[in-house]
Design an enzyme around this catalytic site. Structure first.
Site, PDB file in Angstrom:
ATOM      1  N   SER B 122     -64.973 -59.238   7.151  1.00 58.28           N
ATOM      2  CA  SER B 122     -64.144 -58.092   7.549  1.00 58.28           C
ATOM      3  C   SER B 122     -65.002 -56.979   8.178  1.00 58.28           C
ATOM      4  O   SER B 122     -65.574 -57.203   9.247  1.00 58.28           O
ATOM      5  CB  SER B 122     -63.334 -57.633   6.348  1.00 58.28           C
ATOM      6  OG  SER B 122     -62.319 -56.739   6.716  1.00 58.28           O
ATOM      7  N   ASP B 137     -59.449 -50.274  10.857  1.00 57.83           N
ATOM      8  CA  ASP B 137     -59.595 -49.307   9.773  1.00 57.83           C
ATOM      9  C   ASP B 137     -59.283 -47.883  10.202  1.00 57.83           C
ATOM     10  O   ASP B 137     -59.259 -47.568  11.383  1.00 57.83           O
ATOM     11  CB  ASP B 137     -61.006 -49.387   9.188  1.00 57.83           C
ATOM     12  CG  ASP B 137     -61.247 -50.733   8.529  1.00 57.83           C
ATOM     13  OD1 ASP B 137     -60.266 -51.373   8.115  1.00 57.83           O
ATOM     14  OD2 ASP B 137     -62.415 -51.145   8.450  1.00 57.83           O
ATOM     15  N   HIS B 159     -58.840 -60.034  10.286  1.00 60.65           N
ATOM     16  CA  HIS B 159     -57.462 -59.997   9.758  1.00 60.65           C
ATOM     17  C   HIS B 159     -56.460 -59.986  10.914  1.00 60.65           C
ATOM     18  O   HIS B 159     -55.435 -59.297  10.847  1.00 60.65           O
ATOM     19  CB  HIS B 159     -57.224 -58.744   8.896  1.00 60.65           C
ATOM     20  CG  HIS B 159     -58.216 -58.504   7.814  1.00 60.65           C
ATOM     21  ND1 HIS B 159     -58.255 -59.244   6.652  1.00 60.65           N
ATOM     22  CD2 HIS B 159     -59.216 -57.601   7.704  1.00 60.65           C
ATOM     23  CE1 HIS B 159     -59.242 -58.794   5.884  1.00 60.65           C
ATOM     24  NE2 HIS B 159     -59.830 -57.800   6.491  1.00 60.65           N
TER      25      HIS B 159
END
Lengths: 239, 239
Positions: B122, B137, B159
Site C-alpha cells: 500500500s 490517501d 487498492h
C-alpha cells in the site's frame, strides 16, 4: 455580513448540474449584476473556458450572468471589484495551487468576509474550511501550502460516504482517514453528505439540505448532526 | 540485482495480516538475519512501536526477526547497514514527509538498487513509484516533496477499485482521478487491485498475484494487464 453556501456536491444522482441548489443560487445571487466563476479545479481536466460555459448555461435559468476569473487580466482586482463568487468542484490540489500562485486565496477571503456572496461546491467548499487536508482528491499537483480561507471554523469532507459493509476492500474507510487526520491536528471535520450544505449568514452557521452530517472532533466518537441544526460552533452543538 | 515486491495491500478480505504474501515473504527474506521495518505510515494512527510489534508477530511465522527503523539512533546508517526492508501501509503523506525530513528516501533507494530485498504494501508500495501523486490517501500532513524512490518507471495506485455502477455518488471515480493526474504529467499509472503485486528481479518487472491490473497511460484508453505478464516497460507491454 457573511453570506456563504458550502455544498457537498454540485450535482445529485440523476439530476442536472446545480439543479438541487436552484433556490440557494437564487437567494445568493438573484439580485447581483454578475457572478465571477472560479474554474481552477477543472473536473476531468476540462478547460477553464469550457467549465465556465457549463456554469453560464446552468446560471442562465436564474438570469445571472457569469464570467470566468481566468478571463480577467488582473484576477486580484477582479475579486476586489466583483459582486459575488462561485467556485466549482474538481481537483482541490489544482484549485489551491492556482489560488496561492496567483495570490488570490487571501483576497477572496477578504472579499467574502466583507459580505459578498460565495457559493462553493465540492473542491470549492473545501477551500472554505481551515485547510484542504480532508479532501478526497488525488495530489496531482504540489501546492505551495495546504492552507485555505477559513470562512468557517472547521474543515469539510465533501461527498462524505459511510462505510459500505458489503465491500470486500481493505483500503481505509473515510472515517478511518479522518481519524488519521485527527492524529495530526485538532480541526473539527464535517462529513458533508451529498444533498447537504453549510449555510453561513453573519455569525450563524446552519446545516441545510436533506441529509444529516457526520461530525468528527478530535478525541470524541463521531456523531450525526440533523439538517436544520444551527452549528455556530461545533463544540456548542455537541454539548 | 533489484529484488523488490510492491503489493497493493497487506491483507486480503477475511484473511490474516500478510497471510496471502507468505510465499513472497519467504522468498524475499527467508535467508536474511533481520528485516528493518519502516513504520512511518502509521495506519489508523498506530504508534511506531505497536506497528512494529504487529509486523514482528506476523514475521515470526517465517522465522525472520524484525526491527523498527524508528528504534535506531541513526536511521540513515541503519539503512546502509541493513540487510532487507519492509515498508507497511497507512498514510502515504505521513510516510513521505518522514522519509524526506530524515533524509532517508534517497538512502533507501540506493540500498534497494544495490539488491537488498524490499517489500512494500500500500503506502509502502506507493513510495516505490516515481512520485506519490496517485495515492488515495488524505493529505493529513504537508511533505516537503511528493517525489518518491522511482524503483519502477511508473506510479502505483494501490487498492485499485473499479467504478461501482450501483453507487449513487457523484464524487470522482478512481479512473477519473487518474485521468486528471494525466492532465498534469505523463507518468504511467498501474491500478493495482488487492491480491496483486509488482515483482522486480533485476531489470524484469512482472505483474503477479490473482488479479489483472488496470494500466493508465497518458492519451490512451486504460487497459487490462493479466497477472503473470512481464512488464519491463509499460509501453512495450502495450505494443
Amino acid at each position: 455580513m457573511k453570506n456563504i453556501v458550502l455544498a457537498s456536491t454540485s450535482t445529485l444522482y440523476g439530476e442536472a448540474y446545480l439543479a438541487y441548489l436552484a433556490p440557494v443560487i437564487r437567494e445568493l445571487f438573484g439580485n447581483k449584476p454578475e457572478v465571477i466563476f472560479i474554474p481552477y479545479a477543472r473536473p476531468g481536466g476540462i478547460s477553464h473556458d469550457d467549465y465556465t460555459a457549463r456554469v453560464s448555461t446552468a446560471f442562465a435559468d436564474f438570469g445571472v450572468p457569469v464570467r470566468g476569473l481566468h478571463t480577467f487580466p488582473d484576477p486580484q482586482q477582479a475579486l476586489r471589484e466583483g459582486h459575488a463568487f462561485f467556485t466549482g468542484g474538481g481537483n482541490t490540489f489544482l484549485l489551491v495551487k492556482q489560488l496561492h500562485e496567483l495570490h488570490l486565496m487571501d483576497v477572496l477571503k477578504q472579499e467574502v468576509e466583507k459580505g459578498k456572496p460565495y457559493l462553493g461546491t465540492s473542491a470549492g467548499s473545501n477551500i472554505g474550511g481551515i485547510n484542504m487536508q480532508t479532501t478526497n482528491d488525488m495530489p496531482i499537483v504540489y501546492p505551495s501550502s495546504f492552507r485555505t480561507m477559513g470562512l468557517v471554523p472547521f474543515n469539510l469532507n465533501p461527498h462524505y460516504l459511510d462505510p459500505i459493509p458489503s465491500l470486500p476492500h481493505m483500503g481505509e474507510t473515510r472515517e478511518t482517514r479522518i481519524f488519521e487526520f485527527h492524529t495530526q491536528q485538532n480541526t473539527p471535520v464535517i462529513g458533508l453528505r451529498e444533498g447537504s450544505w453549510i449555510r453561513v449568514k453573519g455569525d450563524v452557521i446552519t446545516l441545510e439540505g436533506t441529509q444529516p452530517a457526520r461530525i468528527f472532533e478530535q478525541g470524541k466518537m463521531p456523531y450525526e448532526l440533523e439538517a436544520g441544526t444551527v452549528m455556530t460552533t461545533i463544540s456548542q452543538v455537541h454539548l
